[in-house]
Design an enzyme around this catalytic site. Structure first.
Site, PDB file in Angstrom:
ATOM      1  CG  ASP A  32      -2.208   0.786   0.997  1.00  0.00           C
ATOM      2  OD1 ASP A  32      -2.341   1.448  -0.057  1.00  0.00           O
ATOM      3  OD2 ASP A  32      -3.085   0.732   1.876  1.00  0.00           O
ATOM      4  CG  ASP A  33      -1.009   4.984  -0.626  1.00  0.00           C
ATOM      5  OD1 ASP A  33      -1.490   4.295   0.289  1.00  0.00           O
ATOM      6  OD2 ASP A  33      -1.644   5.895  -1.191  1.00  0.00           O
TER       7      ASP A  33
ATOM      8  CG  ASP B 145      -3.427   7.982   8.360  1.00  0.00           C
ATOM      9  OD1 ASP B 145      -3.200   8.234   9.559  1.00  0.00           O
ATOM     10  OD2 ASP B 145      -3.877   8.838   7.578  1.00  0.00           O
TER      11      ASP B 145
END
Length: 165
Positions: free
Chosen positions: A98-99, A102
């Site tokens: 995933d980028d 968070d």
């Protein structure tokens, strides 16, 4: 209201550089059967990893977790997680990409689905960092990362002109 008070814009060049750095780290830990990209943020990093690591097998887990906080605004409010498409198996031998991680909300759910996958992200925030196995850059929890696919080049008023108004 969003929990983000800082912006961290990432250019295409920076993203490519960081994804290549992630590839170097992951190559040392292989061999790998394939890559599973978490959509949508993991798609571009997955393409770079596949090229750099000579991996041809790629799949996706399709999720929705962020909604726009205002009409036409950035999708920067995390809502309920919805899995639109999963994958079979437990993830053994696969890189899950995933980028960023968070809050860890998405990561926790996908970890349940693929407990044996190696979870990698380019960027990690403190709340989600313990849930990933490999990442490149840590940013503060109150920072909104602006990825190049979410931005376009526009005119910027010079700082001196901003002070006049």
């Amino acid at each position: 209201m969003t929990p983000y008070s800082k912006d961290f814009p990432v250019s295409w060049h920076e993203l490519h550089r960081d994804a290549r750095a992630l590839s170097w780290r992951l190559l040392e830990q292989g061999p790998w059967k394939g890559i599973i990209a978490i959509t949508r943020g993991g798609l571009v990093p997955a393409a770079i990893l596949c090229r750099e690591m000579d991996i041809r097998l790629i799949d996706t887990i399709c999720v929705v977790s962020y909604d726009s906080s205002e009409e036409g605004g950035a999708a920067n409010v995390q809502g309920d997680l919805r899995i639109l498409k999963g994958v079979e198996g437990d993830g053994e031998g696969y890189i899950l990409i995933d980028d960023l991680v968070d809050t860890g909300k998405t990561a926790r759910e996908i970890r349940k689905m693929l407990p044996k996958a190696h979870f990698a992200t380019i960027y990690a925030k403190p709340a989600g960092k313990p849930l990933v196995d490999t990442f490149i850059t840590e940013v503060s929890q109150d920072t909104w990362i602006r990825f190049p696919w979410d931005m376009e080049y526009t005119f910027s008023t010079p700082l001196a002109d901003r002070q006049k108004g």
